[in-house]
Every structure is written in structure tokens, then in C-alpha cells.
Design an enzyme around this catalytic site. Structure first.
Site, PDB file in Angstrom:
ATOM      1  N   TYR A 112       0.831  -1.220  -0.059  1.00 54.76           N
ATOM      2  CA  TYR A 112       0.060   0.022  -0.120  1.00 54.76           C
ATOM      3  C   TYR A 112       0.879   1.301   0.022  1.00 54.76           C
ATOM      4  CZ  TYR A 112      -3.270   3.403   1.423  1.00 54.76           C
ATOM      5  OH  TYR A 112      -4.218   4.538   1.387  1.00 54.76           O
ATOM      6  N   LYS A 164       1.348   4.161  -3.027  1.00 59.84           N
ATOM      7  CA  LYS A 164       0.998   5.605  -2.803  1.00 59.84           C
ATOM      8  C   LYS A 164       2.254   6.486  -2.876  1.00 59.84           C
ATOM      9  CE  LYS A 164      -3.505   5.558  -1.670  1.00 59.84           C
ATOM     10  NZ  LYS A 164      -4.268   6.173  -2.617  1.00 59.84           N
TER      11      LYS A 164
END
Length: 257
Positions: A163, A167
């Protein structure tokens, strides 16, 4: 009515942050096209497009898997076919995946998270810019992109390596696109939420993400989807007259801690 007569796409607009952005943009006058895997609202309630229509706004829903180029291209094409142009592209769709660390993350989960969180934003930006380049300059822009990044694109996301890496890619893409296409009057910025209370599950086995987030956030509350939506509205509007390549923190002071 800061977005009067503008046409905006919001990916991942069925729930959470995307839902708040879509509703606020519609209240500000935009015609909103929502792209998501389902109209079901994770937090409960009527579908976003239905709520917007009930409030007197204009919204459409289209099934879209942002990891598939054909889906993203079709989403943009559908918006332009119905409304004549595209003014704003909000790349919000994301997934946490399994939310595990380096050694526990499988190759399959890594690929899935990268496909949505990094490739999905790349495809959304690419499709939007391709359309923007066919359009005249209005309010000093051919079009505006707002990517939804995260504070975890700049600092570690404990136990969430895929994750956080995805990002980080969003933060870089935002800067690169802003620089490459500034000459074309295309504006590209990002909003980096801190801990926002939505229906998205966070944390791996044995973790307490709320306790960790409260510890890291100087302000006396955690974020709400509307906090992010208001920042996205600013960057999507003509009020952001000389802002591009910026990653706007909406984190209650998380990154200042």
C-alpha cells in the site's frame, strides 16, 4: 458553485472519500461520472449517483476496474460522449490489499495492490491527459487532475508495504505529470489524506490502527471524508491558479509530528 458546468470523473466514487468528493463536486455544480467496481456503499446508504440526483445534481455511474486500460479509457470516453468534454479527473480508487509486511506479502497481493494503486492512477492520468489535449484552455487550464495519495507515500506504513509503495508512486506520478504537461495548461496535483474514518478496513492481525493513528495525529480528532473532499475541490477549481505538482496534506498534522 465553484465547478459550475464542469465535467468531473471520480474513480472509487461509490464509498468513502470518493463518495464525499463526488457529492461535494456535484453540489458545486459539476456533472459527475463515477467509476467503481460496484455501486454498493461500503458504509451503507443509497448509491452515490442516486443521492446526487436526489439532491438535484447530475451524476452517472459506470462499472470500472481502474487496473484495466480498456475500462479506464471507456470511462473517459463515456463522460465525453455524454457531456462533451472532461474538466477534472480524480484518481481516488485504491485498495489496501492484505495489509502485510515484506516477508508476509505474497507476489499476488503485491501485483494486485500495484495494479490498482499505481497502475490505476497512471491509466487514469494518461486517459485524462489524452482527452485534455484535444480541448481549449478554459480558466487557465485544459484540464485538472487530482490524485489521492497518502501520508504513507512519504513515510512508512507499518505492516502495509504494498500500500505504501503504491501511494509513493502516486506522489511521483503527480509531480512528473505536472512538470511534463505544464506547458500544455494541464494541472496535476494530489491530496494526501491522513487517517480518515471510512468503511475501509485497516491494519493486519493483532494491530490497532485507530490507536496508532490517534497517537500520530496532533489534532484532537481523526479525519472525515469531507475533509479530503474540500481539499480536492480547491485543487479542482480555478481558485488553485498557480498550484501544480503539489501534494496537499490533509492529515491533522500527522506529517508535522
Amino acid at each position: 458553485m465553484r465547478l459550475a458546468d464542469k465535467v468531473a470523473i471520480v474513480t472509487g466514487g461509490a464509498s468513502g472519500i470518493g463518495r464525499a468528493i463526488a457529492r461535494l463536486f456535484a453540489r458545486e455544480g459539476a456533472k459527475v461520472v463515477i467509476g467503481d467496481l460496484t455501486e454498493a456503499v461500503r458504509e451503507g446508504g443509497a448509491p452515490t449517483a442516486q443521492v446526487i440526483a436526489g439532491d438535484g445534481g447530475t451524476a452517472r455511474f459506470r462499472i470500472c476496474d481502474v487496473a484495466r486500460k480498456a475500462d479506464v479509457d471507456a470511462l473517459v470516453a463515456a463522460a465525453v460522449a455524454e457531456f462533451g468534454r472532461l474538466d477534472i479527473m480524480v484518481n481516488n480508487a485504491a485498495t489496501l490489499g492484505a495489509g502485510t509486511g515484506l516477508l508476509e506479502t505474497t507476489e499476488q497481493d503485491w501485483d494486485h495492490v500495484m495494479a490498482v494503486n499505481a497502475k490505476g492512477v497512471f491509466l487514469g492520468c494518461q486517459a485524462a491527459v489524452r482527452q485534455f489535449l484535444t480541448q481549449p484552455v478554459v480558466d487557465e487550464a485544459r484540464g485538472r487532475i487530482v490524485n489521492i495519495s497518502s501520508q504513507h507515500g512519504m513515510v512508512a506504513a507499518p505492516g502495509k508495504i504494498a500500500y505504501g509503495t503504491g501511494k509513493a508512486a502516486v506522489v511521483y506520478l503527480t509531480r512528473q505529470i505536472a512538470v511534463d504537461h505544464a506547458k500544455d495548461h494541464i494541472i496535476c496535483n494530489a491530496v494526501a489524506p491522513g487517517r480518515i474514518l471510512t468503511g475501509k478496513p485497516l491494519g493486519g492481525p493483532g494491530s490497532d490502527p485507530l490507536e496508532y493513528s490517534r497517537m500520530r495525529t496532533p489534532m484532537p480528532r481523526l479525519g472525515r471524508p469531507d475533509d479530503v473532499a474540500r481539499a480536492a475541490l480547491f485543487l479542482a477549481s480555478a481558485e488553485a491558479t498557480y498550484v501544480t505538482g503539489h501534494n496537499l496534506m490533509v492529515d491533522g498534522g500527522w506529517m508535522a509530528y
